[in-house]
Design an enzyme around this catalytic site. Structure first.
Site, mmCIF file in Angstrom:
data_model
loop_
_atom_site.group_PDB
_atom_site.id
_atom_site.type_symbol
_atom_site.label_atom_id
_atom_site.label_comp_id
_atom_site.label_asym_id
_atom_site.label_seq_id
_atom_site.Cartn_x
_atom_site.Cartn_y
_atom_site.Cartn_z
ATOM 1 N N LYS A 93 57.472 36.571 39.253
ATOM 2 C CA LYS A 93 57.164 34.950 39.430
ATOM 3 C C LYS A 93 55.748 34.904 39.143
ATOM 4 O O LYS A 93 54.683 35.381 39.731
ATOM 5 C CB LYS A 93 57.322 34.490 40.989
ATOM 6 C CG LYS A 93 56.820 32.982 41.175
ATOM 7 C CD LYS A 93 56.556 32.654 42.511
ATOM 8 C CE LYS A 93 55.235 32.503 42.847
ATOM 9 N NZ LYS A 93 54.557 31.301 42.215
ATOM 10 N N GLU A 110 47.473 44.543 45.317
ATOM 11 C CA GLU A 110 46.329 44.296 44.688
ATOM 12 C C GLU A 110 45.774 43.180 44.882
ATOM 13 O O GLU A 110 45.867 42.212 44.536
ATOM 14 C CB GLU A 110 46.726 44.517 43.096
ATOM 15 C CG GLU A 110 47.545 45.578 42.568
ATOM 16 C CD GLU A 110 46.468 47.010 42.729
ATOM 17 O OE1 GLU A 110 45.428 46.818 42.677
ATOM 18 O OE2 GLU A 110 47.231 47.942 42.384
ATOM 19 N N CYS A 122 39.289 39.868 39.743
ATOM 20 C CA CYS A 122 39.032 40.389 40.913
ATOM 21 C C CYS A 122 38.177 41.421 40.945
ATOM 22 O O CYS A 122 37.743 41.573 42.117
ATOM 23 C CB CYS A 122 40.433 41.054 41.062
ATOM 24 S SG CYS A 122 41.015 42.058 39.873
ATOM 25 N N GLU A 139 34.660 36.708 48.465
ATOM 26 C CA GLU A 139 34.778 36.627 47.225
ATOM 27 C C GLU A 139 34.900 34.926 46.655
ATOM 28 O O GLU A 139 35.378 34.195 47.320
ATOM 29 C CB GLU A 139 36.324 37.220 47.020
ATOM 30 C CG GLU A 139 36.681 36.965 45.585
ATOM 31 C CD GLU A 139 38.242 37.593 45.148
ATOM 32 O OE1 GLU A 139 39.162 37.034 46.097
ATOM 33 O OE2 GLU A 139 38.353 38.526 44.429
#
Ligand code: NAP
Length: 810
Positions: free
Chosen positions: A193, A267, A301, A398
């Site tokens: 997906k 991850e 990331c 982040e």
């Protein structure tokens, strides 16, 4: 039109647009409406709802895609399950041909893929054309090779089954390659997906795969919202979930899959440090920063989003950086001469802008260059925030956008401390012309990838993945294969468990009632040999001053042990942590030293062989022969891990870097281990030995039923030169004790070989700080069998891979 003379004077770039025509033609061919790609066919469910895909650089509606519902997810999983039957039996050499064909097909359609990626995501064509798509092909080539070699090089493994894969929007094609290539190479089938913002290239990829002739059902691509993702995660016929995305969603997935026996790799996010020493090539490092934080508009990331510069050059460096920022070009992603494209979506733009405002509110000084942005579209200027406190939210969280924060340091140890001052651990970049210093710092930063004098290097041959809250599991390289494999002897665990709101609660045991006989025939022991806890190399009384009685199979008393509590576990963790970080800590000792200590433990256990046999017979009621086999196997196992102590250090990876990429198998840290009841000595040794062989320190909870082999082991440890704190042993109620371990912030991993219920609770609780776990789901394991009781599975759990990239040459 500018005159040549004007151009000569200003040296302005002219436009260099890539044509979108082929993409438009492909979209038109589909009437700009896409179904789901199941069983190599387009399927539009009856009454389907659709979701619009916009081009973030100009707001144009590109196409609509289907919102999958439960029945569609079921159909995709059924298709993958059907295909698994033959695909998993297809010889590796044949699977390799298919992967190779996919790689070739990607190359043949590379321009279409790159242009669509830039239009769908907003990233510069320069990046999608020169980085994303070549790496997409590279992964399929690389894993075609592993499919070819699986039967000879990975002969003890089998595929996991049907894999649900959920990916984010920042590298739609690359993330898909990282997931699909190793999965199908190893004989798994896939339901993927893509993220809602970027669904189109995954659909084009599905067509390209089918065109390459991949059998129907091996790769299925379904589009849908996060709830479709959730349906994949919960589907009972899915055997593994591979997820890339935010840490918060990763946490949810850990909880959702807890106790189910599904494999899980995560991850997740990052806040990676970019460390610049005063002897670095500062101009080179400035270019490094540009690649680290403004690559893909900072929506990366592993973006080097925390600049950490040595104080004496900080002023000069920031000045150079600001000057460079004034020359950044932000604009149409299809323009081949721009540095930064568009932000993926308005909501992401708002999030980024919100963080910049927070940074200013936190006392930061914000710099944005005086450059022009296109009037239309979701563009954001490269941004630098200086003067923030290291604990500021803008420094810790982040942002996932083109925003760099900067800090300064004085000494290398301060740099390391700042670099590690984060809950994440995905990547880091270290810049210094002193290679000794750079490599020393690289070895001390807790992150899965460390780039020395370079940044954002990726390749199929090297693994990528996080430490701490950046997740677990690796993608890429040989290490990435393990996520898609299960040992051949092991069935897919399908444990049945119940959720108990009182799990881990424990009331200390009361004295044994009169009339319970002693196994040794005496009415009372002549000398009380009740063992204490073993913490920091010393025997210490249980904190709660409670004792529990151990009986054998016939209900007779064989001894007593301390009934440990939370405080005992905390003391043990503290001792294990101290032994890990002491100078030189257990992890810093060389493998030769650890191996000698393991040989010594083996020798000393063997010297007391008869005593341990007697104890096992007494506790378990098993025969002398069976107990003898257990002790002999425990001695042998110690020999095995003495051997492994200096033979599992890592590899030099064969990446495309001109230089060296080294994969280092680092210890995980402090591991909490709850041992099984079967084979009380061998189970204990089989888990302790690999952990300490690879440099971890441990807190062991021995078999709850039969703990006396472990408490007898204190004296073996005492006589074998094991430094205090490397092995700590706390006896008592397994689930009560392990609950504290899994909740403890200073424990890096928990191994649990208790019940199915306990396995659920361990995995569920671990989500709080994304601790690694390894659970047995209450299923039997033959500890005597070398295939089941030792080897790579154990070493894998005892290590985490760090890839250090060092370019060479002038
Ligand atoms: P996200 O919100 O976590 O979404 C990632 C994917 O998960 C999307 O496909 C999303 O679907 C789906 N999803 C969301 N909620 C879900 C749920 N409850 N159950 C199942 N699936 C769910 O992350 P993102 O915003 O797309 O991506 C940015 C994040 O990814 C950043 O934190 C970044 O650091 C991380 N990332 C990590 C790596 C790595 O290798 N470590 C690489 C790239 C990105 P929808 O899009 O439909 O909501």
């Amino acid at each position: 039109m500018s005159k040549i003379l004007e151009i000569f004077n200003t040296m302005e770039y002219g436009p260099a647009p890539e044509a979108p025509d082929a993409v438009k033609a492909w979209l038109d061919e589909h009437n700009r409406k896409f179904g789901l790609f199941i069983n190599n066919e387009w399927m539009t469910p009856k009454g389907a709802k659709f979701y619009p895909s916009y081009n973030p650089s100009n707001g144009e509606l590109m196409a609509e895609t289907t919102q999958a519902e439960k029945k569609d997810v079921d159909a995709a999983v059924a298709s993958a399950r059907g295909a698994f039957k033959t695909w998993s039996k297809t010889p590796g050499v044949t699977r390799a041909r298919y992967l190779y064909a996919i790689a070739r097909n990607i190359q043949k359609h590379s321009r279409l893929l790159a242009v669509l990626e830039s239009m769908d995501n907003g990233k510069p064509i320069r990046e999608s054309r020169d980085i994303d798509v070549p790496l997409l092909a590279r992964h399929f080539y690389y894993y075609a090779g592993w499919a070819q070699l699986m039967e000879t090089e990975l002969r003890d493994y089998q595929p996991v089954g049907v894999v649900g894969q959920i990916i984010p929007w920042n590298f739609p094609l690359l993330m898909l390659a990282w997931k699909i290539a190793p999965a199908i190479a190893m004989g798994n089938t896939v339901v993927l997906k893509p993220a809602s913002y970027t669904r189109l290239t995954a659909l084009l990829f599905a067509e390209i795969v089918a065109e390459a002739g991949l059998p129907a059902g091996v790769v299925n691509v379904i589009t849908g919202s996060s709830s479709a993702g959730s349906m994949i995660v919960e589907h009972p016929d899915v055997d593994k979930i591979a997820f890339t995305g935010s840490t918060d969603v990763g946490r949810t997935l850990r909880k959702q899959t807890a106790g189910s026996g599904k494999k899980l790799s995560l991850e997740l996010g990052g806040k990676s440090p970019f460390v610049v020493f005063d002897d670095a090539d500062l101009d080179g490092a400035v270019e490094g920063v540009v690649d680290a934080i403004w690559f893909n508009q900072g929506q990366v990331c592993c973006a080097g989003s925390r600049l950490i510069v040595q104080e004496n050059v900080a002023g000069k460096f920031i000045q150079k950086l600001k000057a460079r920022m004034e020359h950044m070009r932000v604009g149409d992603p299809l323009d081949k001469a721009i540095d930064m494209g568009a932000i993926v979506d308005q909501s992401q733009w708002d999030t980024i802008d919100g963080w910049v405002k927070t940074g200013i509110a936190e006392g930061g000084e914000c710099f944005q260059p005086n450059i022009a942005l296109p009037e239309k579209g979701l563009f954001y200027k490269p941004t630098l925030i200086t003067g923030l406190d290291p604990a500021a939210a803008t420094v810790q969280e982040e942002i996932f956008g083109p925003v760099l924060v900067s800090l300064t340091f004085r000494t290398p140890s301060e740099a390391i401390e700042l670099a590690n001052n984060t809950r994440y651990g995905l990547a880091a970049s270290v810049w210094s012309d002193n290679i000794n210093l750079a490599l020393d710092v690289a070895s001390k930063i807790k992150a899965g990838s460390v780039w020395v004098n370079c940044t954002n290097q990726f390749d199929g041959a090297s693994g990528f993945g996080g430490y701490r809250e950046s997740g677990y599991g690796r993608e890429g390289g040989r290490e990435g294969l393990f996520e898609y494999l299960r040992p051949k002897w092991m069935e897919r665990p399908r444990p049945e468990f119940t959720v108990d709101s009182k799990w881990g609660a424990h009331t200390p045991t009361l004295p044994t009632q009169p009339g319970v006989a002693r196994a040794n025939g005496h009415s009372l022991p002549l000398v009380d040999r009740t063992p204490k806890m073993y913490i920091g190399g010393k025997q210490v009384r249980p904190d709660g001053a409670y004792t529990t009685t151990i009986t054998n199979a016939k209900g007779k008393i064989v001894g007593q042990v301390g009934d440990g509590n939370r405080k005992d576990i905390r003391d043990a963790v503290e001792a294990a942590h101290a032994a890990h970080v002491a100078k030189p800590g257990w992890a810093m000792r060389h493998g030769y030293n650890r191996s000698q200590i393991l040989y010594f433990i083996a020798e000393n256990l063997d010297a007391r062989n008869a005593e341990f046999v007697k104890r096992i017979v007494e506790m378990t009621g098993r025969t002398q022969k069976s107990a003898g086999a257990e002790v002999d196997a425990a001695v042998e196992r110690l020999f095995s891990y003495a051997a492994w102590a200096d033979k599992y250090g890592g590899t030099v990876q064969e990446t495309t870097l001109r230089g060296i990429t080294v994969a280092v198998n680092e210890p995980v840290g402090v591991i909490g281990i709850a041992c099984p009841d079967e084979m009380p000595l061998l189970g204990f040794v089989s888990l302790m030995a690999p952990a300490i062989a690879r440099g971890n320190t441990v807190v062991m909870i021995p078999s709850q039923k039969h703990p006396l082999s472990a408490t007898d082991f204190y004296q073996v440890l005492d006589t074998s030169d094991v430094p205090g704190g490397v092995v700590n042993i706390v006896t008592g109620d397994r689930d009560h004790l392990v609950k504290t371990l899994v909740q403890h912030e200073d424990v890096d991993s928990v191994w649990y070989f208790g019940s199915a219920d306990g396995s659920y609770h361990i995995e569920n609780e671990s989500a709080a700080n994304m601790k690694r776990t390894w659970t047995g789901y209450g299923l039997p394991r033959n500890w005597l069998d070398r295939e089941q009781g030792e080897g790579h599975e154990f070493l894998h759990e005892a290590t985490q891979v760090k890839n250090i990239w060092v370019p060479t040459g002038e």
